[in-house]
Design an enzyme around this catalytic site. Sequence first.
Site, PDB file in Angstrom:
ATOM      1  N   HIS A  68      12.352 -11.552   6.763  1.00 35.73           N
ATOM      2  CA  HIS A  68      11.940 -10.460   5.870  1.00 35.73           C
ATOM      3  C   HIS A  68      13.158  -9.576   5.584  1.00 35.73           C
ATOM      4  CE1 HIS A  68      10.069  -6.755   4.433  1.00 35.73           C
ATOM      5  NE2 HIS A  68       9.142  -7.570   3.961  1.00 35.73           N
TER       6      HIS A  68
ATOM      7  N   GLU B   2      11.115 -12.874  -2.440  1.00 35.84           N
ATOM      8  CA  GLU B   2      10.957 -11.424  -2.548  1.00 35.84           C
ATOM      9  C   GLU B   2      12.290 -10.788  -2.936  1.00 35.84           C
ATOM     10  OE1 GLU B   2       7.621  -9.722  -0.024  1.00 35.84           O
ATOM     11  OE2 GLU B   2       9.204 -10.160   1.404  1.00 35.84           O
TER      12      GLU B   2
HETATM   13  C1  PEP Z   1       6.903  -6.586   1.637  1.00 34.14           C
HETATM   14  O1  PEP Z   1       6.604  -5.930   2.610  1.00 34.14           O
HETATM   15  O2  PEP Z   1       7.493  -7.650   1.769  1.00 34.14           O
HETATM   16  C2  PEP Z   1       6.525  -6.096   0.308  1.00 34.14           C
HETATM   17  C3  PEP Z   1       6.598  -6.945  -0.688  1.00 34.14           C
HETATM   18  O3  PEP Z   1       6.116  -4.810   0.208  1.00 34.14           O
HETATM   19  P1  PEP Z   1       5.491  -4.107  -1.118  1.00 34.14           P
HETATM   20  O4  PEP Z   1       4.380  -4.983  -1.603  1.00 34.14           O
HETATM   21  O5  PEP Z   1       5.028  -2.773  -0.647  1.00 34.14           O
HETATM   22  O6  PEP Z   1       6.611  -4.021  -2.123  1.00 34.14           O
END
Ligand code: PEP
Length: 254
Positions: A96, A166
């Site tokens: 992450h 992400e």
């Molecule tokens: C995450 O914690 O990986 C995340 C995508 O958070 P958020 O949806 O709040 O942007």
Amino acid sequence: MNTVKKHFIIVGNWKMNPGTLAEAKTIFTSIARRAKQSKKVTVIIAPPAPFISAISGKGIATAAQDVDREAAGSFTGSVSASELASTGAEYAIVGHSYRRSVGDTDAIVAEKAKRALEAGMQIILCVGEMERDGHAHYLKVIRDQILAVMAVVDKKHSRSIVIAYEPVWAIGKSYDTALKPSDVHEMAIYVRKVAAEILGKTAGLKIPVLYGGSVNFENAQAILRDSSVDGLLIGRQSLVPKEFGNIIEYADSI
Ligand code: PEP
């Protein structure tokens, strides 16, 4: 007309929230009620580690938010993959962006992935660039993050890998920062292609790819409908049962 419905994976990453076990149970119960109504969505909740055992085995899969790179030993404050698996976590998030920001290199993420898989968990490998540059160098960052893990995991575990794309610049921001469906689509194709470099075409192209970064109910609908992702990794909105439940319900309906 194609009437085959897709099976989505919706992951809620609670990060270091909520503050008490009682609150965690309340939020979980509301989410579980909605999740149980869905027929074809895999819902996974990643609570803080001390809450995993209390909410595991109640109809929704749980995930550890991280695992230690070591198997066991004198590592005060750390929690191993096998310890987390024994509390009921079926999945482990590795890589992450928060963990990467506090020191997890690609090599460390690879070690953690290996530990989690060897402990019998499935991994949710998070990858994503810090920023986008005009020369597409960010694609190499993502490729390196994926290949570092693929290079060390045993091929027999290839069906236990989910990749969450992400982009770091879109995490925890305003909800209009989330990637547009067409960009999510492109990135999902790219991620699968990179995975296929090591796993081979058949296994690599089958890897489920999730999108994460400022997802709410509104943008989730377009992303799920108009891109080729297999699901979403949701932070803040996974602590809001009504919104998270609406996303599960939508994913179940398309
Ligand atoms: C995450 O914690 O990986 C995340 C995508 O958070 P958020 O949806 O709040 O942007």
